[in-house]
Design an enzyme around this catalytic site. Structure first.
Site, PDB file in Angstrom:
ATOM      1  N   GLY A 116       0.820  -1.208   0.000  1.00 32.87           N
ATOM      2  CA  GLY A 116       0.000   0.000   0.000  1.00 32.87           C
ATOM      3  C   GLY A 116       0.852   1.254   0.000  1.00 32.87           C
ATOM      4  O   GLY A 116       1.995   1.264  -0.486  1.00 32.87           O
ATOM      5  N   GLY A 118       2.627   2.998   2.228  1.00 30.91           N
ATOM      6  CA  GLY A 118       3.986   2.990   2.785  1.00 30.91           C
ATOM      7  C   GLY A 118       4.956   2.275   1.866  1.00 30.91           C
ATOM      8  O   GLY A 118       6.076   2.757   1.611  1.00 30.91           O
ATOM      9  N   THR A 119       4.528   1.118   1.343  1.00 30.12           N
ATOM     10  CA  THR A 119       5.391   0.330   0.445  1.00 30.12           C
ATOM     11  C   THR A 119       5.675   1.107  -0.834  1.00 30.12           C
ATOM     12  O   THR A 119       6.800   1.095  -1.357  1.00 30.12           O
ATOM     13  CB  THR A 119       4.684  -1.001   0.099  1.00 30.12           C
ATOM     14  OG1 THR A 119       4.272  -1.616   1.313  1.00 30.12           O
ATOM     15  CG2 THR A 119       5.592  -1.929  -0.673  1.00 30.12           C
ATOM     16  N   THR A 139      -4.325  -2.707  -0.403  1.00 33.11           N
ATOM     17  CA  THR A 139      -4.703  -2.254   0.935  1.00 33.11           C
ATOM     18  C   THR A 139      -6.206  -2.410   1.127  1.00 33.11           C
ATOM     19  O   THR A 139      -6.992  -2.121   0.212  1.00 33.11           O
ATOM     20  CB  THR A 139      -4.323  -0.793   1.240  1.00 33.11           C
ATOM     21  OG1 THR A 139      -5.006  -0.378   2.430  1.00 33.11           O
ATOM     22  CG2 THR A 139      -4.674   0.177   0.138  1.00 33.11           C
ATOM     23  N   ASP A 141      -7.760  -0.536   2.884  1.00 31.31           N
ATOM     24  CA  ASP A 141      -8.272   0.830   3.100  1.00 31.31           C
ATOM     25  C   ASP A 141      -8.798   1.482   1.820  1.00 31.31           C
ATOM     26  O   ASP A 141      -9.566   2.437   1.891  1.00 31.31           O
ATOM     27  CB  ASP A 141      -7.158   1.723   3.682  1.00 31.31           C
ATOM     28  CG  ASP A 141      -6.554   1.143   4.946  1.00 31.31           C
ATOM     29  OD1 ASP A 141      -7.246   0.388   5.646  1.00 31.31           O
ATOM     30  OD2 ASP A 141      -5.371   1.440   5.231  1.00 31.31           O
ATOM     31  N   MET A 183     -11.760  -0.646  10.220  1.00 30.58           N
ATOM     32  CA  MET A 183     -10.438  -0.089   9.903  1.00 30.58           C
ATOM     33  C   MET A 183     -10.572   0.916   8.757  1.00 30.58           C
ATOM     34  O   MET A 183     -11.683   1.290   8.382  1.00 30.58           O
ATOM     35  CB  MET A 183      -9.474  -1.215   9.545  1.00 30.58           C
ATOM     36  CG  MET A 183      -8.930  -1.947  10.754  1.00 30.58           C
ATOM     37  SD  MET A 183      -7.643  -3.114  10.269  1.00 30.58           S
ATOM     38  CE  MET A 183      -6.888  -3.474  11.851  1.00 30.58           C
ATOM     39  N   GLY A 184      -9.451   1.306   8.191  1.00 28.95           N
ATOM     40  CA  GLY A 184      -9.489   2.217   7.044  1.00 28.95           C
ATOM     41  C   GLY A 184      -8.556   3.408   7.138  1.00 28.95           C
ATOM     42  O   GLY A 184      -8.518   4.249   6.249  1.00 28.95           O
ATOM     43  N   ARG A 185      -7.847   3.534   8.269  1.00 29.65           N
ATOM     44  CA  ARG A 185      -6.942   4.678   8.499  1.00 29.65           C
ATOM     45  C   ARG A 185      -7.658   6.008   8.275  1.00 29.65           C
ATOM     46  O   ARG A 185      -8.672   6.248   8.889  1.00 29.65           O
ATOM     47  CB  ARG A 185      -5.698   4.564   7.601  1.00 29.65           C
ATOM     48  CG  ARG A 185      -4.733   3.499   8.029  1.00 29.65           C
ATOM     49  CD  ARG A 185      -3.318   3.819   7.645  1.00 29.65           C
ATOM     50  NE  ARG A 185      -3.189   4.096   6.215  1.00 29.65           N
ATOM     51  CZ  ARG A 185      -2.133   4.670   5.663  1.00 29.65           C
ATOM     52  NH1 ARG A 185      -1.117   5.017   6.416  1.00 29.65           N
ATOM     53  NH2 ARG A 185      -2.064   4.884   4.382  1.00 29.65           N
TER      54      ARG A 185
HETATM   55  O1  F6P Z   1      -3.585  -0.203   6.269  1.00 30.65           O
HETATM   56  C1  F6P Z   1      -4.235  -1.370   6.675  1.00 30.65           C
HETATM   57  C2  F6P Z   1      -4.586  -1.308   8.140  1.00 30.65           C
HETATM   58  O2  F6P Z   1      -5.289  -2.486   8.475  1.00 30.65           O
HETATM   59  C3  F6P Z   1      -5.375  -0.078   8.561  1.00 30.65           C
HETATM   60  O3  F6P Z   1      -6.745  -0.155   8.204  1.00 30.65           O
HETATM   61  C4  F6P Z   1      -5.119  -0.058  10.035  1.00 30.65           C
HETATM   62  O4  F6P Z   1      -5.229   1.257  10.519  1.00 30.65           O
HETATM   63  C5  F6P Z   1      -3.692  -0.545  10.144  1.00 30.65           C
HETATM   64  O5  F6P Z   1      -3.417  -1.240   8.944  1.00 30.65           O
HETATM   65  C6  F6P Z   1      -3.436  -1.452  11.321  1.00 30.65           C
HETATM   66  O6  F6P Z   1      -2.075  -1.751  11.369  1.00 30.65           O
HETATM   67  P1  F6P Z   1      -1.445  -2.888  12.315  1.00 30.65           P
HETATM   68  O7  F6P Z   1      -1.627  -4.196  11.625  1.00 30.65           O
HETATM   69  O8  F6P Z   1      -0.029  -2.478  12.447  1.00 30.65           O
HETATM   70  O9  F6P Z   1      -2.194  -2.856  13.613  1.00 30.65           O
END
Ligand code: F6P
Length: 366
Positions: A116, A118-119, A139, A141, A183-185
């Protein structure tokens, strides 16, 4: 192009469809007589030179498998490396030269990165250092603007929608308010689409600031009309009018160190105390990233993977495969990371949600 040997890695949060991409890339490559090296745990595999040789047997039977056979990491950033024994959160190191060395040492002609936001940022940095990379967008998200849809999103959406369906049972039977946290940031796609699909009453997304009293009045108004339960769908990144979000923790080394979470419990306390209606929070968390991909995600991942290898053969380095409508296209990785794709508060989806009586807990929007 004369391609003999490629590398592939899966990075960032795992999601359904990663294995389907690895399979599609590998099958297409092996058919062309190209060797495939799978690096373990995202870019960490290229730092530590940990890898497997991928054969037809390796990828046989993985189309429907959740997770990734290569492993993944959302904290292994070679440009800001915090993992022992090479770095620590207190003393991060730039190990990009090690990755460049290992890429050459493995006699690779190209690298396919599956990940996603970051990558993609890391991939772009390596492109600028001269590494021939083709990227595949992943992703749950769905927050990448350069593609209509990332793989993994459809599976997460189905899981969230099914959860809302199931939570209706308890909400109705016990006359409660159930608050579902997705989720979804910083994007509200999972929350909004699952709330529309699951018949949620209130949906809170990062793009539309909410107000506690609007939520409370909406729920009390439902009660006065004889509706003894309500379903609230809250994106983990939803923010109130003061701009406050709920942060669960910070993670050193990650491209985005913030991990959102906790809004459902806060809302549950607030709603119960202000309405007098018994309330419960349900945090869906990583269930949204687990298990077998939907048919759509298997389809999308396969098309993405096959196209990524085609792009390698065409020498389309520095590009990401993208979906536009139902067509596979390509965009520059640099353009893909320029802007996040977020819900348009004035767009058709928000309008439709309002038109079927849903509330965004907002004084401005409704
Ligand atoms: O980006 C994918 C995601 O699942 C987001 O929806 C969520 O905020 C985050 O990664 C959670 O990250 P981790 O697996 O480090 O808790």
């Amino acid at each position: 192009m004369n391609i003999k040997r490629i590398g592939i890695l899966t990075a960032g949060g795992d999601c359904p469809g990663l294995n389907a991409v690895v399979r599609a890339v590998s099958k297409n490559a092996l058919t062309h007589g190209i060797e495939v090296v799978g690096f373990k745990n995202g870019f960490d595999g290229l730092v530590r030179n940990e890898k497997i040789q991928i054969t037809n047997e390796t990828v046989s039977g993985i189309l429907t498998l959740g997770g990734t056979i290569l492993g993944s990491s959302n904290i292994a950033n070679p440009f800001n490396y915090t993992l022992p024994p090479f770095g620590t959160p207190q003393a991060p190191r730039d190990l990009s030269s090690v990755v460049m060395h290992n890429f050459k040492d493995n006699l690779l002609d190209a690298l396919i990165t599956v990940g996603g936001d970051g990558t993609l940022h890391m991939a772009q940095q390596f492109v600028e250092l001269g590494m021939p990379i083709v990227a595949v967008p992943k992703t749950i998200d769905n927050d990448l603007s350069a593609t209509d849809q990332t793989f993994g999103f459809d599976s997460a959406l189905h899981i969230a929608t099914e959860a809302i369906d199931r939570l209706h049972t308890t909400a109705q039977s016990h006359h409660r308010v159930m608050i579902v946290e997705t989720m979804g940031r910083y994007a509200g796609w999972i929350a909004l689409r699952s709330a529309i699909a699951g018949g949620g009453d209130v949906v809170l997304i990062p793009e539309i600031p909410y107000n506690d009293d609007v939520i409370v009045n909406y729920i009390l108004n439902r009660k006065s009309r004889g509706k003894t339960f309500s379903i609230v769908v809250a994106a983990e990144g939803a923010k109130n009018e003061q701009g406050q979000t709920s942060v669960a923790r910070t993670v050193a080394g990650s491209t985005d160190t913030v991990r959102l979470g906790g809004i459902a419990n806060k809302l549950s306390d607030m709603i119960e105390s202000k309405t007098g209606i018994e309330s419960r929070a349900c945090v869906l968390g990583h269930t949204q990233r687990g298990g077998t991909p939907t048919a759509f995600d298997r389809w999308l991942s396969t098309l993405y993977g096959a196209k990524a290898l085609d792009m390698v053969l065409e020498g389309k380095f520095g590009y990401m495969v993208a979906l536009r409508g139902f067509a596979m296209t390509e965009v520059k990785i640099a353009d893909a990371v320029a802007q996040l794709k977020r819900v348009d508060p004035h767009g058709a989806e928000v309008k439709a949600a309002l038109e079927v009586g849903m509330s965004f807990g907002s004084r401005e929007i409704g």
